[in-house]
Design an enzyme around this catalytic site. Structure first.
Site, PDB file in Angstrom:
ATOM      1  N   LYS A  83       0.824  -1.211   0.000  1.00 14.75           N
ATOM      2  CA  LYS A  83       0.000   0.000   0.000  1.00 14.75           C
ATOM      3  C   LYS A  83       0.860   1.264   0.000  1.00 14.75           C
ATOM      4  O   LYS A  83       0.597   2.209  -0.747  1.00 14.75           O
ATOM      5  CB  LYS A  83      -0.946  -0.016   1.202  1.00 14.75           C
ATOM      6  CG  LYS A  83      -1.985  -1.141   1.146  1.00 14.75           C
ATOM      7  CD  LYS A  83      -2.966  -1.078   2.288  1.00 14.75           C
ATOM      8  CE  LYS A  83      -2.327  -1.406   3.630  1.00 14.75           C
ATOM      9  NZ  LYS A  83      -1.847  -2.810   3.719  1.00 14.75           N
ATOM     10  N   THR A  84       1.890   1.289   0.829  1.00 15.44           N
ATOM     11  CA  THR A  84       2.786   2.446   0.858  1.00 15.44           C
ATOM     12  C   THR A  84       3.513   2.593  -0.469  1.00 15.44           C
ATOM     13  O   THR A  84       3.690   3.709  -0.983  1.00 15.44           O
ATOM     14  CB  THR A  84       3.792   2.320   2.012  1.00 15.44           C
ATOM     15  OG1 THR A  84       3.097   2.196   3.255  1.00 15.44           O
ATOM     16  CG2 THR A  84       4.709   3.532   2.072  1.00 15.44           C
ATOM     17  N   ASP A 128      -1.286   6.779   6.320  1.00 14.79           N
ATOM     18  CA  ASP A 128      -1.277   5.352   6.643  1.00 14.79           C
ATOM     19  C   ASP A 128      -2.160   5.114   7.866  1.00 14.79           C
ATOM     20  O   ASP A 128      -2.307   6.003   8.718  1.00 14.79           O
ATOM     21  CB  ASP A 128       0.156   4.908   6.919  1.00 14.79           C
ATOM     22  CG  ASP A 128       0.319   3.403   6.862  1.00 14.79           C
ATOM     23  OD1 ASP A 128      -0.618   2.712   6.406  1.00 14.79           O
ATOM     24  OD2 ASP A 128       1.389   2.905   7.266  1.00 14.79           O
ATOM     25  N   THR A 177      -5.640  -1.317   6.979  1.00 10.11           N
ATOM     26  CA  THR A 177      -5.714  -2.775   7.065  1.00 10.11           C
ATOM     27  C   THR A 177      -7.084  -3.220   7.560  1.00 10.11           C
ATOM     28  O   THR A 177      -7.376  -4.410   7.585  1.00 10.11           O
ATOM     29  CB  THR A 177      -4.638  -3.319   8.027  1.00 10.11           C
ATOM     30  OG1 THR A 177      -4.808  -2.693   9.311  1.00 10.11           O
ATOM     31  CG2 THR A 177      -3.239  -3.017   7.504  1.00 10.11           C
ATOM     32  N   ARG A 236       6.537  -8.367   1.598  1.00 10.27           N
ATOM     33  CA  ARG A 236       7.440  -7.925   2.669  1.00 10.27           C
ATOM     34  C   ARG A 236       8.107  -9.119   3.343  1.00 10.27           C
ATOM     35  O   ARG A 236       9.313  -9.098   3.629  1.00 10.27           O
ATOM     36  CB  ARG A 236       6.661  -7.105   3.707  1.00 10.27           C
ATOM     37  CG  ARG A 236       7.512  -6.684   4.908  1.00 10.27           C
ATOM     38  CD  ARG A 236       6.723  -5.791   5.844  1.00 10.27           C
ATOM     39  NE  ARG A 236       6.495  -4.495   5.235  1.00 10.27           N
ATOM     40  CZ  ARG A 236       5.455  -3.723   5.497  1.00 10.27           C
ATOM     41  NH1 ARG A 236       4.515  -4.137   6.345  1.00 10.27           N
ATOM     42  NH2 ARG A 236       5.330  -2.545   4.924  1.00 10.27           N
TER      43      ARG A 236
END
Length: 366
Positions: A83-84, A128, A177, A236
């Site tokens: 997302k980032t 975020d 999230t 990640r």
């Protein structure tokens, strides 16, 4: 490889502590700097998320052709899926500055007003964990997103005055999230909403090979496939496991990551072939061996494995449920027959799994 002597050495205390975060989807500490070096810079470099990439590409291209800021964008999905990265790509594709903040950092409406007052036309603001903003800040954001202005209150009590502050058109990119926690009025003000899905192994394989190239790591195809298969569908985690395998290859092998080297490294760090780590297996083991497959309350299960309830509920459970190894029921957590098989245990003859035995099973409650 041949001889694998030394691969099963005992872990140091530091390594034991590191195991708790090795398969966590959240970024920790200095890892953010490493992630930044591995991030894709454009939509064309992004692997996977094909539908989201295509939809987002159309939104950005249409905005470029109109010469206007793109609609506000909401990115939702589990942590670690990019997302980032997509927020940074949006800013890069629009040749616009990116301003970053987070929901927990915006505790008052004044905090948000200070950020918005410094925005220039076309800027991209990334928030975020946007679901964790304070309510007053959320209400101010409604007006900023829709009318590009905010009312700044000066003074207190009967003499307080609201001064309207115009804001140049900008693009808000929110990441969450837990999209269900967003208020409806806020969610409805986003022009484009994208939900990121977990990645397929072949996409993770491509991500691992790309990252290995950026890290200067010699990686054979079967080695990247081994890492991808244990990465829980999350880029990640794939990149984190790659770095640990790279370290192992440099110290205990010849620097080349083969399937055997990757397997030995990840076995050392207790990440098994299905991506389960020590905590995941401890939960399953306690559930099957000590509580006969359940149902059992999550607090009781947490005590049995020596962890906090939140750790079991937020770290271990989501992946176990997604993998079909554990089921949540009204009476507690229940092991599936696949869980018994994963542990190499025989399923008791009286056990019918979460669909049958639960109603009559003894309840190990909280």
């Amino acid at each position: 490889m041949g001889d694998e002597q030394g691969y099963d050495d005992h872990l140091s205390a530091a390594e034991e502590a590191h195991l708790r975060t090795l398969t966590a989807a959240e970024a920790e500490g200095d890892e953010r700097a490493v992630e930044a070096a591995l991030r894709p810079r454009t939509l064309d470099e992004v692997v996977g998320q094909v539908r989201v990439r295509e939809q987002l590409g159309l939104v950005l291209e249409a905005a470029r052709r109109r010469g206007r800021a793109p609609d506000h964008v909401l990115l939702s999905g589990p942590p670690g899926l990019g997302k980032t990265t997509l927020a940074m790509i949006i800013a890069a594709e629009m040749s616009a500055p990116l301003r970053l903040t987070s929901g927990p950092a915006i505790t008052h409406a004044g905090d948000l007003a200070a950020i918005l007052s410094g925005m220039n036309e076309g800027d991209v603001l990334f928030v975020d964990e946007i679901h964790r903003m304070s309510r007053p800040a959320e209400e101010m954001l409604y007006m900023a997103m829709e009318d590009f202005r905010v009312d700044v209150v000066v003074g207190k009590g009967p003499g307080a005055t609201a001064i309207p502050l115009e804001i140049p058109p900008f693009t808000l990119v929110g990441a969450t999230t837990r999209a269900g926690l967003l208020p409806g009025p806020l969610r409805d003000r986003f022009g484009f909403t994208a939900h990121l899905e977990f990645y397929e192994p072949e996409d993770l394989d491509r991500i691992v090979r790309r990252s290995a190239g950026l890290l200067g790591t010699t990686l054979e195809d079967d080695g990247s496939a081994e890492i991808a298969g244990r990465s829980r569908g999350t880029p990640r985690i794939a990149n984190r496991l790659l770095r640990r395998v790279r370290d192992f290859a440099q110290v205990r092998a010849d620097g080349v990551v083969t399937r055997e080297v990757a397997r030995a490294a990840l076995d050392l760090y207790e990440v098994d072939a299905s991506g389960l780590d020590r905590l995941d297996r401890a939960v399953l083991d306690a559930l099957c061996r000590r509580f006969g497959g359940g149902p059992v309350g999550v607090s009781t299960l947490a005590v049995a494995v020596g962890e906090e309830r939140e750790t079991v509920e937020e770290v271990a459970e989501p992946f176990l449920v997604r993998s079909g190894l554990l089921a949540r029921t009204p009476r507690g957590r229940v092991a599936t027959t696949a869980a018994w098989a994963h542990l190499g245990l025989a399923v008791p003859a009286s056990y019918d799994g979460p669909g049958g035995r639960v109603a009559d099973a003894p309840l190990f409650d909280d």
